[in-house]
Design a protein around this motif. Structure first.
Motif, PDB file in Angstrom:
ATOM      1  N   SER A 242     -10.423  -1.115  -5.848  1.00 10.68           N
ATOM      2  CA  SER A 242      -9.330  -1.289  -4.878  1.00 10.68           C
ATOM      3  C   SER A 242      -9.804  -2.216  -3.758  1.00 10.68           C
ATOM      4  CB  SER A 242      -8.887   0.062  -4.304  1.00 10.68           C
ATOM      5  OG  SER A 242      -9.961   0.659  -3.619  1.00 10.68           O
TER       6      SER A 242
ATOM      7  N   ASP B 250      -3.134   4.635   1.869  1.00 14.89           N
ATOM      8  CA  ASP B 250      -4.541   5.036   2.015  1.00 14.89           C
ATOM      9  C   ASP B 250      -5.405   3.884   2.547  1.00 14.89           C
ATOM     10  OD1 ASP B 250      -4.553   3.367  -0.138  1.00 14.89           O
ATOM     11  OD2 ASP B 250      -5.667   4.709  -1.487  1.00 14.89           O
ATOM     12  N   GLY B 251      -4.739   2.774   2.944  1.00  8.60           N
ATOM     13  CA  GLY B 251      -5.492   1.636   3.479  1.00  8.60           C
ATOM     14  C   GLY B 251      -6.230   0.860   2.407  1.00  8.60           C
ATOM     15  N   LYS B 252      -5.897   1.146   1.132  1.00  8.35           N
ATOM     16  CA  LYS B 252      -6.521   0.430   0.016  1.00  8.35           C
ATOM     17  C   LYS B 252      -5.442   0.044  -0.973  1.00  8.35           C
ATOM     18  CE  LYS B 252     -10.914   2.903   0.086  1.00  8.35           C
ATOM     19  NZ  LYS B 252     -11.098   4.339   0.167  1.00  8.35           N
TER      20      LYS B 252
ATOM     21  N   ASP C  34     -12.857  -7.757  -4.943  1.00  5.82           N
ATOM     22  CA  ASP C  34     -13.351  -6.366  -4.902  1.00  5.82           C
ATOM     23  C   ASP C  34     -14.879  -6.366  -4.952  1.00  5.82           C
ATOM     24  OD1 ASP C  34     -13.719  -3.659  -5.038  1.00  5.82           O
ATOM     25  OD2 ASP C  34     -13.107  -3.488  -7.151  1.00  5.82           O
TER      26      ASP C  34
ATOM     27  N   ASP D 293       0.853  -1.197   0.000  1.00  4.60           N
ATOM     28  CA  ASP D 293       0.000   0.000   0.000  1.00  4.60           C
ATOM     29  C   ASP D 293       0.887   1.245   0.000  1.00  4.60           C
ATOM     30  OD1 ASP D 293      -2.020   1.818   0.303  1.00  4.60           O
ATOM     31  OD2 ASP D 293      -2.365   1.403   2.428  1.00  4.60           O
TER      32      ASP D 293
ATOM     33  N   GLU E  25      -9.705  -3.198   0.336  1.00  4.59           N
ATOM     34  CA  GLU E  25      -9.378  -2.855   1.715  1.00  4.59           C
ATOM     35  C   GLU E  25      -8.826  -4.121   2.372  1.00  4.59           C
ATOM     36  OE1 GLU E  25     -12.578  -0.843   3.639  1.00  4.59           O
ATOM     37  OE2 GLU E  25     -12.775   0.620   2.005  1.00  4.59           O
TER      38      GLU E  25
END
Length: 759
Positions: free
Chosen positions: A188, A150-152, A182, A146, A190
């Motif tokens: 993206s 951005d945590g994604k 997804d 990552d 998580e």
């Protein structure tokens, strides 16, 4: 999903580490530089800013650390003690041969926060179960990939991640898995979606197939089905209670547990656990009879213990003694020379190796001797000192070791056999020369262990500094006289009296169990080949020490197996040198709680034994075994080349070490571009004539057709410790430290070799 949880983050010490601190990194009295250290958000990585490392910073994982020492507990911090008070200082100690990190905080409070915080993190890392370990591993990869934090994770980031993870995958297939994960169609992933993606990626068909063979509905293993698997495949017999224990321990689904069943997830977790490993768990515990004479055991032994590197220029260090003792070493070597101020020093004589004080070595020995094992430590003395400094040595040993030092015969009588490790628990024994009794004659005890000069041929003239020098060199005047050995030092020798070897006939008639000789590797090899049975018989009663040839100036090692095969107990290796020979040593001594003592097979403990490693078939009870290893697959193998985009081509080699007839190696073909989940499904077969002495080594290499293959990982264990069935082999680095989650999945069968199958 954050496997760290918030609890550890709320800890005040961890908060200090996450906020970051400026600590002084100390390498020597003159090299002390400030660096900014902090614990990253994953709670597992320590980052520090250093202008020397490529991108301006370095990192290391909590899992690489073994312990934290407070205060001046390293040579470097001791040398700067006047400048930096103890309450500011601490040392981070790493696994394997990685050097320590000596640090100085700005305040005692900050030092305490780092000491306590790192200890909590190490404890947490050591106590993670398989699932938590895997979750942590996945979490680590997510954060590495990552890039914009951005945590994604976009598909572009995922593609880069696959390369980093050693996976070569078609872009279409990778994209297909990505879109399945997804679920929100956001383009993206998580962290929860990434875990799902990872699960699909690591779907193990080879485990699923085994599961299907025993599962009635293909969804779960009921208790009876799991019992069938354990008895048919794992050869564990009928133990329904064990099947239930496995479900309780490894099944993640509460509903499956309630049904008394195991899901595919639970099955995979069990197979990857210690119970599913190749090493029989009960043999890792202390299980051997420890009440037999010392001569009946193999003893983990170090050569030139004071060295961290090679024996020409290497650094002499107390740290080398600590590392060896922590690895279960039970015989350490000390080379003593006259110090300029009346204090004896330890180093490799006539070389550029640095010097350390003899008294500091003895203090270190006292502190660390019994941390890894309660069983006795033998202090092997190579004595080059004048009588006065020998007396100083004797005083240091007596005063520092105190009650730990064995100074008198047990039960006050001269024994017919050596005492046992059990009787000598917690004791330090001195191995050195001893002045003979009151008869007044000059006996052989003053002739050194290595007075083999007359036997040396020109092509094997080994450095005489490899062992104790001939007694004349003690005197510096060429005279071989009793008075040149300090009585105070001589009096401390009880059961390990160094004597010259006069041949097997002499030993049979006159040898005492408390007398021991040293042999160079080449002399020991010669005796093993020419008079193997005599050597085995000799070792039922007396100890011997084998040491590397003097020509091994780079501190390389010889194969210890040749010496163990004739019963040599103290087979001294350079612990500081990684490689095959230390893998074998670690493999042999991994059993019996790593206590440094392994009981020899029964046929090597009988004084009338006729066993010869050259003719194993001649011994009573000879039962050759067939070992069949199906190498199924590999999991998350380590990257060898850190260059972006490079993927390994792994192959597996299995090597057998034992009596000459058992030495063998076989290997699989290599798999192109897959270190993540290669599948071989190839079977390697071996016949083992003396299973009680055989070691089996699994090595994974990165195939290269133009140059030598690169080492990736290995695991070595005694043949007698192998569990049959479907097993995982958890690979170790070149240093002998764990590299989770790298493993091999194998199916092993062991059977007696019948006459029919020999034809």
């Amino acid at each position: 999903m954050d496997p760290e949880g918030s609890r550890i983050r709320d800890d005040p010490h961890i908060k200090v580490m996450m906020a970051g601190s400026t600590l002084r990194k100390v390498k020597s009295r003159s090299w002390k530089k400030q660096r900014h250290f902090r614990l990253l958000e994953d709670g597992m990585t320590i980052w520090y800013k250093s202008r020397w490392a490529g991108m301006g910073h370095s990192t290391f994982s909590v899992t690489e650390m073994e312990a934290v020492r407070e205060g001046h507990q390293s040579e470097v911090l001791l040398s700067t003690a006047e400048e930096f008070p103890a309450d500011l200082c601490f040392t981070l100690v790493f696994h394997g041969r990685q050097g320590n990190l000596d640090l100085v905080a700005e305040t005692p409070e900050e030092a305490k926060a780092w000491i306590q915080g790192v200890r909590k993190l190490i404890h947490k890392a050591q106590n993670m179960d398989e699932k938590e370990r895997l979750d942590q591993w996945v979490w680590d990869w997510f954060k590495k990939a990552d890039k914009n934090k951005d945590g994604k994770m976009t598909f572009k980031e995922v593609r880069k991640l696959l390369k980093m993870m050693n996976v070569e995958m078609s872009e279409d297939h990778a994209f297909h898995l990505f879109t399945m994960a997804d679920k929100s169609d956001s383009g993206s992933l998580e962290i929860e979606q990434f875990v799902y993606f990872y699960k699909m990626l690591t779907q193990r068909d080879e485990v699923w197939k085994v599961f299907q063979d025993y599962s009635g509905d293909g969804e779960k293993l009921m208790l009876e089905e799991l019992e069938n698997f354990l008895s048919m495949e794992q050869q564990e017999g009928e133990k329904s209670s064990h099947a239930q224990e496995l479900i309780n321990r490894y099944e993640p689904s509460e509903s499956a547990k309630k049904q008394g069943a195991m899901s595919l997830d639970g099955f995979q977790i069990y197979l990857c656990s210690q119970e599913g490993s190749i090493f029989k768990p009960e043999l890792r515990e202390l299980h051997q009879d420890m009440s037999q004479p010392l001569s009946h055991y193999f003893i983990s032994s170090s050569h030139n213990t004071y060295l961290l590197e090679d024996q020409l220029r290497g650094q002499s260090s107390l740290e080398a003694y600590i590392q060896a003792l922590k690895r279960g070493c039970r015989c350490v070597e000390v080379d003593c020379w006259d110090g300029s101020d009346g204090e004896p020093v330890v180093y490799h004589g006539h070389t550029l190796t640095s010097k350390i004080l003899f008294r500091d070595v003895i203090s270190t020995l006292k502190e660390y001797a019994f941390k890894a094992s309660d069983f006795p430590v033998i202090l092997s003395l190579e004595n080059h000192c004048c009588v006065e400094q020998q007396t100083v040595m004797a005083k240091h040993i007596r005063v520092i070791c105190g009650d730990m030092l064995l100074t008198t015969l047990l039960h006050g009588q001269v024994p017919q056999q050596l005492p046992s490790p059990q009787e000598l628990k917690g004791k330090i024994l001195l191995k050195a020369k001893k002045i003979s009794g009151t008869e007044g004659s000059l006996d052989e005890t003053l002739t050194d262990d290595i007075s083999d000069e007359e036997e040396m041929t020109n092509h094997e003239a080994e450095s005489l500094s490899a062992e104790e020098p001939p007694a004349g060199t003690l005197n510096h005047d060429g005279k071989n006289s009793k008075t040149k050995l300090s009585k105070e030092l001589s009096d401390l020798v009880v059961y390990c009296k160094s004597v010259h070897f006069h041949g097997f006939e002499y030993a049979r008639s006159y040898g005492k169990c408390s007398e021991m000789s040293s042999f160079s590797e080449s002399k020991a090899k010669r005796l093993a080949k020419d008079t193997g049975t005599d050597f085995v018989q000799y070792h039922t009663r007396q100890l011997s020490r084998i040491y590397p040839a003097g020509r091994r100036t780079e501190s390389s090692n010889y194969n210890p197996q040749d010496m163990w095969s004739v019963g040599c107990q103290i087979v001294a290796l350079n612990f500081q040198t990684a490689g095959l020979e230390m893998d074998l040593n670690d493999g042999l001594f991994a059993q019996n709680a790593g206590c440094g003592y392994v009981l020899k097979p029964a046929f090597m403990r009988d004084g009338n034994t006729q066993f010869s490693p050259e003719k194993p078939e001649d011994r009573p009870g000879y039962t050759p075994m067939r070992l069949s290893i199906q190498v199924i697959s590999g999991q998350q193998l380590p990257k060898v080349n850190q260059k972006e985009g490079s993927i390994v081509d792994p192959l597996v080699r299995v090597e057998i070490y034992g009596v000459p007839q058992d030495q063998a190696k076989e290997e699989t073909s290599h798999i192109n571009n897959n270190g993540f989940n290669p599948v071989w499904n190839e079977t390697l077969n071996f016949v083992i004539h003396t299973p009680e002495l055989a070691l089996v080594r699994f090595e994974v290499e990165d195939y290269d057709k133009t140059s030598r293959n690169d080492f990736m990982g290995q695991f070595t264990l005694p043949f007698t410790s192998i569990q049959a069935g479907y097993r995982h082999i958890h690979l170790l680095s070149k240093d002998g430290t764990a590299i989770p989650p790298s493993s091999l999945f194998v199916n092993i069968s062991i059977s007696e070799l019948t006459r029919r199958s020999q034809i």
